[in-house]
Write a protein that holds these residues in place. Structure first.
Motif, PDB file in Angstrom:
ATOM      1  N   THR A 190     -34.582  12.427  11.893  1.00 55.95           N
ATOM      2  CA  THR A 190     -35.471  11.607  11.089  1.00 55.95           C
ATOM      3  C   THR A 190     -36.123  10.516  11.934  1.00 55.95           C
ATOM      4  O   THR A 190     -35.678  10.224  13.043  1.00 55.95           O
ATOM      5  CB  THR A 190     -34.707  10.942   9.924  1.00 55.95           C
ATOM      6  N   ASP A 191     -37.157   9.918  11.382  1.00 53.60           N
ATOM      7  CA  ASP A 191     -37.853   8.838  12.084  1.00 53.60           C
ATOM      8  C   ASP A 191     -36.917   7.673  12.399  1.00 53.60           C
ATOM      9  O   ASP A 191     -36.997   7.078  13.469  1.00 53.60           O
ATOM     10  CB  ASP A 191     -39.031   8.336  11.250  1.00 53.60           C
ATOM     11  N   ASP A 250     -34.592   8.596  15.214  1.00 51.69           N
ATOM     12  CA  ASP A 250     -35.409   8.628  16.421  1.00 51.69           C
ATOM     13  C   ASP A 250     -35.654   7.209  16.953  1.00 51.69           C
ATOM     14  O   ASP A 250     -35.504   6.948  18.149  1.00 51.69           O
ATOM     15  CB  ASP A 250     -36.738   9.301  16.098  1.00 51.69           C
ATOM     16  N   GLY A 254     -35.790   3.236   6.633  1.00 51.09           N
ATOM     17  CA  GLY A 254     -35.852   4.668   6.397  1.00 51.09           C
ATOM     18  C   GLY A 254     -34.967   5.070   5.239  1.00 51.09           C
ATOM     19  O   GLY A 254     -34.232   4.261   4.679  1.00 51.09           O
ATOM     20  N   GLU A 255     -35.063   6.345   4.895  1.00 56.89           N
ATOM     21  CA  GLU A 255     -34.238   6.880   3.820  1.00 56.89           C
ATOM     22  C   GLU A 255     -32.840   7.194   4.352  1.00 56.89           C
ATOM     23  O   GLU A 255     -32.696   7.641   5.484  1.00 56.89           O
ATOM     24  CB  GLU A 255     -34.870   8.156   3.278  1.00 56.89           C
ATOM     25  N   ASP A 301     -30.874   9.578   4.493  1.00 59.07           N
ATOM     26  CA  ASP A 301     -30.649  11.015   4.399  1.00 59.07           C
ATOM     27  C   ASP A 301     -29.430  11.413   5.232  1.00 59.07           C
ATOM     28  O   ASP A 301     -28.856  10.595   5.950  1.00 59.07           O
ATOM     29  CB  ASP A 301     -31.903  11.784   4.794  1.00 59.07           C
ATOM     30  N   ALA A 317     -29.034  13.017   7.986  1.00 60.02           N
ATOM     31  CA  ALA A 317     -29.159  12.798   9.433  1.00 60.02           C
ATOM     32  C   ALA A 317     -28.901  11.336   9.790  1.00 60.02           C
ATOM     33  O   ALA A 317     -28.245  11.042  10.792  1.00 60.02           O
ATOM     34  CB  ALA A 317     -30.536  13.232   9.926  1.00 60.02           C
ATOM     35  N   VAL A 318     -29.391  10.423   8.970  1.00 64.36           N
ATOM     36  CA  VAL A 318     -29.162   8.990   9.206  1.00 64.36           C
ATOM     37  C   VAL A 318     -27.685   8.668   9.012  1.00 64.36           C
ATOM     38  O   VAL A 318     -27.081   7.979   9.837  1.00 64.36           O
ATOM     39  CB  VAL A 318     -30.040   8.126   8.273  1.00 64.36           C
TER      40      VAL A 318
END
Length: 64
Positions: free
Chosen positions: A2-3, A6, A46-47, A49, A51-52
């Motif tokens: 995810t952003d 990243d 960010g969300e 999610d 991955a986070v």
């Protein structure tokens, strides 16, 4: 990736530190700090999610 993951990965790779400022059901806000951890340079959001969540793995900061 995810952003948010990243952004945090790039920041760490550059020698900076990060700290989770808010962790809500819909967003996570993270402060990006200088290499000595003293000065906040930016905030990224960010969300929360999978991955986070996997990247954070319960951590609230990169230097702790």
């Amino acid at each position: 990736m995810t952003d948010l993951v990243d952004a945090l990965t790039r920041w760490e790779s550059s020698g900076g530190h990060w700290r989770v400022l808010t962790d809500a059901d819909t967003t996570i806000t993270v402060g990006l700090y200088t290499c000595d951890g003293g000065e906040e340079m930016e905030r990224v959001t960010g969300e929360p999610d999978p991955a986070v969540r996997a990247f954070l793995a319960g951590r609230t900061r990169s230097d702790g």
